[in-house]
Design a protein around this motif. Structure first.
Motif, PDB file in Angstrom:
ATOM      1  N   VAL A 155       0.901  -1.354  -0.054  1.00  8.25           N
ATOM      2  CA  VAL A 155      -0.078   0.077  -0.287  1.00  8.25           C
ATOM      3  C   VAL A 155       0.976   1.303   0.005  1.00  8.25           C
ATOM      4  O   VAL A 155       0.766   2.326  -0.841  1.00  8.25           O
ATOM      5  N   GLY A 156       2.034   1.261   0.898  1.00 10.35           N
ATOM      6  CA  GLY A 156       2.753   2.526   0.821  1.00 10.35           C
ATOM      7  C   GLY A 156       3.613   2.563  -0.397  1.00 10.35           C
ATOM      8  O   GLY A 156       3.762   3.702  -0.796  1.00 10.35           O
ATOM      9  N   PHE A 157       4.283   1.453  -0.781  1.00  9.92           N
ATOM     10  CA  PHE A 157       4.849   1.596  -2.259  1.00  9.92           C
ATOM     11  C   PHE A 157       3.942   2.040  -3.202  1.00  9.92           C
ATOM     12  O   PHE A 157       4.543   2.866  -3.929  1.00  9.92           O
ATOM     13  N   SER A 158       2.578   1.352  -3.606  1.00 12.78           N
ATOM     14  CA  SER A 158       1.830   1.886  -4.418  1.00 12.78           C
ATOM     15  C   SER A 158       1.565   3.346  -4.559  1.00 12.78           C
ATOM     16  O   SER A 158       1.257   4.103  -5.533  1.00 12.78           O
ATOM     17  N   GLY A 159       1.154   3.746  -3.207  1.00 15.42           N
ATOM     18  CA  GLY A 159       0.987   5.003  -3.038  1.00 15.42           C
ATOM     19  C   GLY A 159       1.921   6.137  -3.361  1.00 15.42           C
ATOM     20  O   GLY A 159       1.602   7.179  -4.126  1.00 15.42           O
ATOM     21  N   TRP A 160       2.984   5.896  -3.007  1.00  7.88           N
ATOM     22  CA  TRP A 160       4.070   6.746  -3.408  1.00  7.88           C
ATOM     23  C   TRP A 160       4.522   6.560  -4.687  1.00  7.88           C
ATOM     24  O   TRP A 160       4.943   7.639  -5.610  1.00  7.88           O
ATOM     25  N   ARG A 161       4.588   5.484  -5.370  1.00  4.67           N
ATOM     26  CA  ARG A 161       4.650   5.257  -6.930  1.00  4.67           C
ATOM     27  C   ARG A 161       3.601   5.970  -7.679  1.00  4.67           C
ATOM     28  O   ARG A 161       4.177   6.639  -8.682  1.00  4.67           O
ATOM     29  N   ALA A 182       2.217   6.384   9.478  1.00  3.91           N
ATOM     30  CA  ALA A 182       1.418   5.135  10.034  1.00  3.91           C
ATOM     31  C   ALA A 182       2.219   3.992   9.870  1.00  3.91           C
ATOM     32  O   ALA A 182       2.419   2.991  10.580  1.00  3.91           O
ATOM     33  N   LEU A 183       2.680   3.801   8.606  1.00  3.68           N
ATOM     34  CA  LEU A 183       3.782   2.880   8.254  1.00  3.68           C
ATOM     35  C   LEU A 183       4.989   2.618   8.961  1.00  3.68           C
ATOM     36  O   LEU A 183       5.309   1.630   9.301  1.00  3.68           O
ATOM     37  N   CYS A 184       5.566   3.938   9.697  1.00  5.20           N
ATOM     38  CA  CYS A 184       6.395   3.813  10.534  1.00  5.20           C
ATOM     39  C   CYS A 184       6.290   3.438  11.636  1.00  5.20           C
ATOM     40  O   CYS A 184       6.828   2.616  12.525  1.00  5.20           O
ATOM     41  N   LEU A 185       5.033   3.819  12.160  1.00  3.04           N
ATOM     42  CA  LEU A 185       4.424   3.534  13.645  1.00  3.04           C
ATOM     43  C   LEU A 185       4.150   1.919  13.565  1.00  3.04           C
ATOM     44  O   LEU A 185       4.413   1.230  14.438  1.00  3.04           O
ATOM     45  N   MET A 186       3.721   1.402  12.352  1.00  2.00           N
ATOM     46  CA  MET A 186       3.510  -0.119  12.289  1.00  2.00           C
ATOM     47  C   MET A 186       4.892  -0.846  12.622  1.00  2.00           C
ATOM     48  O   MET A 186       4.691  -1.954  13.329  1.00  2.00           O
ATOM     49  N   LEU A 187       5.851  -0.387  12.193  1.00  2.00           N
ATOM     50  CA  LEU A 187       7.057  -1.209  12.689  1.00  2.00           C
ATOM     51  C   LEU A 187       7.257  -1.057  14.038  1.00  2.00           C
ATOM     52  O   LEU A 187       7.783  -2.058  14.770  1.00  2.00           O
ATOM     53  N   VAL A 188       7.192   0.075  14.754  1.00  2.00           N
ATOM     54  CA  VAL A 188       7.404   0.372  16.327  1.00  2.00           C
ATOM     55  C   VAL A 188       6.447  -0.405  17.033  1.00  2.00           C
ATOM     56  O   VAL A 188       6.768  -1.389  17.888  1.00  2.00           O
ATOM     57  N   HIS A 189       5.078  -0.477  16.220  1.00  2.00           N
ATOM     58  CA  HIS A 189       3.972  -1.507  16.944  1.00  2.00           C
ATOM     59  C   HIS A 189       4.193  -2.866  16.736  1.00  2.00           C
ATOM     60  O   HIS A 189       4.408  -3.691  17.752  1.00  2.00           O
ATOM     61  N   ALA A 190       4.967  -3.343  15.832  1.00  2.00           N
ATOM     62  CA  ALA A 190       5.354  -4.800  15.466  1.00  2.00           C
ATOM     63  C   ALA A 190       6.655  -4.992  16.487  1.00  2.00           C
ATOM     64  O   ALA A 190       6.551  -6.035  17.163  1.00  2.00           O
ATOM     65  N   LEU A 191       7.579  -4.098  16.698  1.00  2.00           N
ATOM     66  CA  LEU A 191       8.527  -4.180  17.597  1.00  2.00           C
ATOM     67  C   LEU A 191       7.859  -4.487  19.035  1.00  2.00           C
ATOM     68  O   LEU A 191       8.436  -5.208  19.918  1.00  2.00           O
TER      69      LEU A 191
END
Length: 159
Positions: free
Chosen positions: A44-50, A141-150
């Motif tokens: 989702v992030g990649f396709s949004g930025w692309r 939100a994607l960055c927060l997802m990484l923190v959330h996963a950790l």
């Protein structure tokens, strides 16, 4: 004040009565959400930025279309996973509100909900500022997802 654990305990007790193996109760949420976060979230992030940055109009259009199709599904799976994660804590007799993982998940859903509302508003009539906010809020939100996963991994190991 209503105690969320008390409200959810009858549901958790029902799930406990099914005899779901402990490793599934303990690690099922992280396994499923890992797929949502790392596979769907990355796409989702990649396709949004692309879609924003591609110079080829056809590539940009396809990327925006892919982003538009998958982002709502990712939000739905995140919301369902959030519910499952909270229920998993209750099933394991763990406090809900003391977990930083709970709070990052709550903030994450809020950010994604705001981002979805921005998109549903058609970016306020195609307002470039709202389009930029959508892109950077989604990336945050994607960055927060990484923190959330950790934090979730830490929580899972500590239980």
């Amino acid at each position: 004040m209503v105690n969320l654990t008390e409200i959810l305990e009858p549901i958790a007790a029902w799930f406990r009565s099914l005899g779901v193996p402990e490793p599934i109760v303990h690690w099922g949420h992280p396994a499923m959400m890992g797929i949502v976060i790392f596979v769907m979230g990355s796409f989702v992030g990649f396709s949004g930025w692309r879609g924003r940055l591609a110079e080829d109009k056809e590539v940009a259009s396809k990327s925006r279309s892919d982003h538009r199709k998958l982002a709502p599904w990712m939000f739905l799976f995140m919301a369902l996973g959030y519910t499952g994660g909270v229920l998993s804590l209750v099933m394991q007799h763990q406090p809900i509100f003391q977990s930083p993982h709970f709070w990052t998940g709550s903030i994450l859903l809020l950010l994604l909900g705001i981002n979805g509302a921005i998109s549903l508003s058609k970016f306020g009539g195609n307002n470039p500022g709202l389009r930029a906010l959508h892109a950077y809020l989604g990336s945050s939100a994607l960055c927060l997802m990484l923190v959330h996963a950790l934090l979730g991994l830490h929580l899972g190991i500590s239980l």
